[in-house]
Design a protein around this motif. Sequence first.
Motif, PDB file in Angstrom:
ATOM      1  N   ALA A  34      -3.131  -2.981   1.735  1.00 30.57           N
ATOM      2  CA  ALA A  34      -3.654  -3.849   2.797  1.00 30.57           C
ATOM      3  C   ALA A  34      -2.762  -3.879   4.041  1.00 30.57           C
ATOM      4  N   GLY A  35      -1.527  -3.387   3.924  1.00 29.47           N
ATOM      5  CA  GLY A  35      -0.614  -3.361   5.068  1.00 29.47           C
ATOM      6  C   GLY A  35      -0.020  -4.717   5.421  1.00 29.47           C
ATOM      7  N   ILE A  36      -0.076  -5.659   4.472  1.00 27.27           N
ATOM      8  CA  ILE A  36       0.495  -7.006   4.713  1.00 27.27           C
ATOM      9  C   ILE A  36       2.024  -6.933   4.588  1.00 27.27           C
ATOM     10  N   ASN A  37       2.730  -7.584   5.512  1.00 29.58           N
ATOM     11  CA  ASN A  37       4.192  -7.600   5.443  1.00 29.58           C
ATOM     12  C   ASN A  37       4.674  -8.528   4.333  1.00 29.58           C
ATOM     13  N   ARG A  38       5.637  -8.007   3.556  1.00 31.38           N
ATOM     14  CA  ARG A  38       6.158  -8.817   2.456  1.00 31.38           C
ATOM     15  C   ARG A  38       7.688  -8.860   2.539  1.00 31.38           C
ATOM     16  N   PHE A  39       8.250 -10.039   2.353  1.00 29.94           N
ATOM     17  CA  PHE A  39       9.709 -10.250   2.274  1.00 29.94           C
ATOM     18  C   PHE A  39      10.461  -9.677   3.477  1.00 29.94           C
ATOM     19  N   VAL A  95       4.499   3.693  -7.772  1.00 27.82           N
ATOM     20  CA  VAL A  95       3.937   2.955  -8.908  1.00 27.82           C
ATOM     21  C   VAL A  95       2.881   1.970  -8.412  1.00 27.82           C
ATOM     22  N   GLU A  96       3.219   1.197  -7.377  1.00 29.91           N
ATOM     23  CA  GLU A  96       2.288   0.177  -6.901  1.00 29.91           C
ATOM     24  C   GLU A  96       1.051   0.808  -6.246  1.00 29.91           C
ATOM     25  N   SER A  97       1.291   1.802  -5.397  1.00 29.55           N
ATOM     26  CA  SER A  97       0.144   2.359  -4.673  1.00 29.55           C
ATOM     27  C   SER A  97      -0.807   3.094  -5.618  1.00 29.55           C
ATOM     28  N   SER A  98      -0.263   3.823  -6.613  1.00 32.85           N
ATOM     29  CA  SER A  98      -1.177   4.537  -7.520  1.00 32.85           C
ATOM     30  C   SER A  98      -1.905   3.561  -8.449  1.00 32.85           C
ATOM     31  N   TYR A  99      -1.224   2.489  -8.843  1.00 32.62           N
ATOM     32  CA  TYR A  99      -1.885   1.477  -9.684  1.00 32.62           C
ATOM     33  C   TYR A  99      -3.040   0.830  -8.915  1.00 32.62           C
ATOM     34  N   ARG A 100      -2.755   0.409  -7.699  1.00 33.58           N
ATOM     35  CA  ARG A 100      -3.781  -0.308  -6.925  1.00 33.58           C
ATOM     36  C   ARG A 100      -4.895   0.631  -6.452  1.00 33.58           C
ATOM     37  N   ASN A 141      -2.984 -13.754   2.499  1.00 31.19           N
ATOM     38  CA  ASN A 141      -4.116 -12.941   2.024  1.00 31.19           C
ATOM     39  C   ASN A 141      -4.639 -12.080   3.166  1.00 31.19           C
ATOM     40  N   SER A 142      -5.405 -11.045   2.804  1.00 30.48           N
ATOM     41  CA  SER A 142      -5.982 -10.180   3.827  1.00 30.48           C
ATOM     42  C   SER A 142      -7.425  -9.864   3.465  1.00 30.48           C
ATOM     43  N   MET A 143      -8.201  -9.525   4.493  1.00 28.83           N
ATOM     44  CA  MET A 143      -9.598  -9.135   4.259  1.00 28.83           C
ATOM     45  C   MET A 143      -9.663  -7.831   3.453  1.00 28.83           C
ATOM     46  N   LEU A 144      -8.569  -7.034   3.555  1.00 33.68           N
ATOM     47  CA  LEU A 144      -8.567  -5.722   2.889  1.00 33.68           C
ATOM     48  C   LEU A 144      -8.047  -5.789   1.455  1.00 33.68           C
ATOM     49  N   ASP A 145      -7.745  -7.015   0.980  1.00 40.71           N
ATOM     50  CA  ASP A 145      -7.141  -7.150  -0.349  1.00 40.71           C
ATOM     51  C   ASP A 145      -7.981  -6.492  -1.440  1.00 40.71           C
ATOM     52  N   ALA A 170      -8.262  -5.944  -5.889  1.00 37.50           N
ATOM     53  CA  ALA A 170      -8.264  -6.899  -7.000  1.00 37.50           C
ATOM     54  C   ALA A 170      -6.853  -7.420  -7.302  1.00 37.50           C
ATOM     55  N   PHE A 171      -5.870  -6.565  -7.157  1.00 41.58           N
ATOM     56  CA  PHE A 171      -4.483  -6.940  -7.492  1.00 41.58           C
ATOM     57  C   PHE A 171      -3.814  -7.666  -6.323  1.00 41.58           C
ATOM     58  N   GLY A 172      -4.054  -7.190  -5.127  1.00 41.53           N
ATOM     59  CA  GLY A 172      -3.542  -7.824  -3.913  1.00 41.53           C
ATOM     60  C   GLY A 172      -2.074  -7.584  -3.666  1.00 41.53           C
ATOM     61  N   PRO A 173      -1.605  -7.858  -2.434  1.00 38.90           N
ATOM     62  CA  PRO A 173      -0.193  -7.622  -2.101  1.00 38.90           C
ATOM     63  C   PRO A 173       0.759  -8.556  -2.841  1.00 38.90           C
ATOM     64  N   ARG A 174       0.221  -9.658  -3.370  1.00 38.20           N
ATOM     65  CA  ARG A 174       1.063 -10.624  -4.070  1.00 38.20           C
ATOM     66  C   ARG A 174       1.169 -10.278  -5.566  1.00 38.20           C
ATOM     67  N   GLY A 175       0.263  -9.427  -6.039  1.00 37.03           N
ATOM     68  CA  GLY A 175       0.173  -9.146  -7.480  1.00 37.03           C
ATOM     69  C   GLY A 175       1.466  -8.625  -8.083  1.00 37.03           C
ATOM     70  N   LEU A 176       1.966  -7.514  -7.548  1.00 36.18           N
ATOM     71  CA  LEU A 176       3.169  -6.913  -8.131  1.00 36.18           C
ATOM     72  C   LEU A 176       4.377  -7.844  -8.025  1.00 36.18           C
TER      73      LEU A 176
END
Lengths: 505, 163
Positions: free
Chosen positions: A185-190, A442-447, B27-31, B33-39
Amino acid sequence: MDSLGLIWTLSTTTWIIPAALIGLVWGILGGALPGISASITMALLLPFTYTMEPVTAIVLLASVYIGAEYGGSIPAILIRTPGTNSAAATVIDGYEMKRQGRAGEALGISLWSGFLGSMFGLVMLVTMTEPLSWLALAFKPTSYFGLGILGLSVIASMTGGSLVKGLAAAVVGLMIATVGADPIAGINRFTFGVPELLGGVEPVLVMVGVFALSELMVQSGASELYELKEKIRVRLPSWDVMKRLKRSQFIGCIMGLFEGLTPGGGGSIAAFLSYNEARRWSKEPETFGKGSIEGVAAPEAANNTVASTTLIPLLSFGIPSSNSTAVLLGGFLIHGLLPGPRLFEQNGDVVMGLYLGSFVAIVGQLLFGILLLPVCVWLVNRPRPYLAGFILALILSGVYTLDHSLFHVGFVLAMGLVGYLMRRAGFPFLPLILGVVLGHMVESSYRRSLVLSGGDHRIFLEDPIAVGLLLVSFGFIVFSLGRDIREARRARQVAKPLELKETHP
Amino acid sequence: MNKDLASGLLLLALAGGYFWAAETIPNSMLDDAFGPRGLPVVLAGLLAFLALILVLRGVAGLRTVTADAVANDEEDDGEPDAALPRALGFLLIGAAYVVALPWLGYPVSIALLIASIALYERARRDWRLPAAAIFGGVLFWLLFNKLLGVAQPSGVLFSALFS
């Protein structure tokens, strides 16, 4: 013929050959410095590879590894202090030979055995990795997820010490990898508003901090001063001596092959195993420990073989089985290359260049191993305080070159502290590094797999490669858990009689 | 406090802090099922679980180490307690370099860094100390600025002097 043509093109149109020789020289010098392991020697060069052609950068780093394996034997023989961990077994008979006034002969045997071991390892590397390229077409996102999990679980469970600590280090590595924009999704994290973190954490920063800087911190305050006054020249073995060394060198090569293929095996285990086996099969076992030439040849052939064969799991599956190959993996990633089955398909020139560069470095080792000995002796004699100052200056300057960012320099200092604390608490580095390196995959292939299946996890069961890899990962975890429990029981049984003695004197 | 207990508590705090920060991921519109918060949430839980095992192991005094590691641990216990402050001092000199670099410029800062580390590592206080520092400053400046073409900071002081 295609391969030969490609090798000719690479050798005439790229900087592979100079890079192989520069890397070799740097590796020999770095390996000769006590306390500076092969991985640290490689990590120091890592920031400088950013601006290079991918194939040149990979060859440079791989050649450093080859050079460091020989370099490590120089202080092992001359001052009874192995320059690298894998040269520890060489100390036993190498230093004894030096005490008998045969230092030049010991160095010559080390050099010759290292040459043979490296050459054998290179042949194995070429023959064993090429056939795996067919796997590339069968790999899907689910398979890559399985591969990432396999790499993490194997390394976390096989790098020695406790499984819990290995897994915790891998999880922390994965956490570091989640910093920056998320892969779907390209959301910024941490990122905490820090612009330098938007693109994520460069694995090279973690490697340099954890490997190189923490080592300097651990050695801080050490007051050893080495003095080597005598003039020594390398004496390559005569034809008769070469014939006598054949058996021990063969044992070293075989041990090096198996240990190179084993995750967490590494050069030091191969060297000690081959030393023991060479003594067992020797016609003169009584000479071992008293300056035996076979006692130098076997471990040196073994640890130099490992320098090539340890690249087999790296190139084939993207799994680095030692700290040095983890740094090499960092070199691949810097240039957007991901070792694994697709590497052969998409970047065949890099793989071919690596073979060519390794060959040049191995042959060059015979010449530079002799020429550089006086420089190595001079370096070993330098006062440690100045060496520490220059190495730290090189680390901090090199890191700044990555992105002209002081934030990165500060980040490396922080990672140095993390590495230092991990050393003190007995946490292995390799799972942490692998977590940082593999986290994105790992994350990108899982998702991506879940996106393809509309959120249905059964997609992983439909891919036989993913199922196989995940089952093997599970097997490694269970095996290591069993090993930890057995060792804990054994430790308690050892502790019980001691407690009884203390309570009933 | 033994190493398992100390590292377990530290990792538990890290897991808590990481989980708290993960909860702030938008959250994002592009999320998917797992989402950026999942991992991150899974990792925080996993680390907390592993940290708890370490804490329990530390409390019970259970040591899952090999016979070799027992010997290594005995050696570790023999390390002087000053090791951590000493290592932190080393790091502090590095941090001082980061602070000084934009002000003093690269050649001066790197020379001071080399001299400070050498002094900290108990180098003899003779002519070799300033000589090595100056040599290092010039060598690194030539290597990075001239040979590799990497523009290291010239520094406020350096720029003011030559402008």
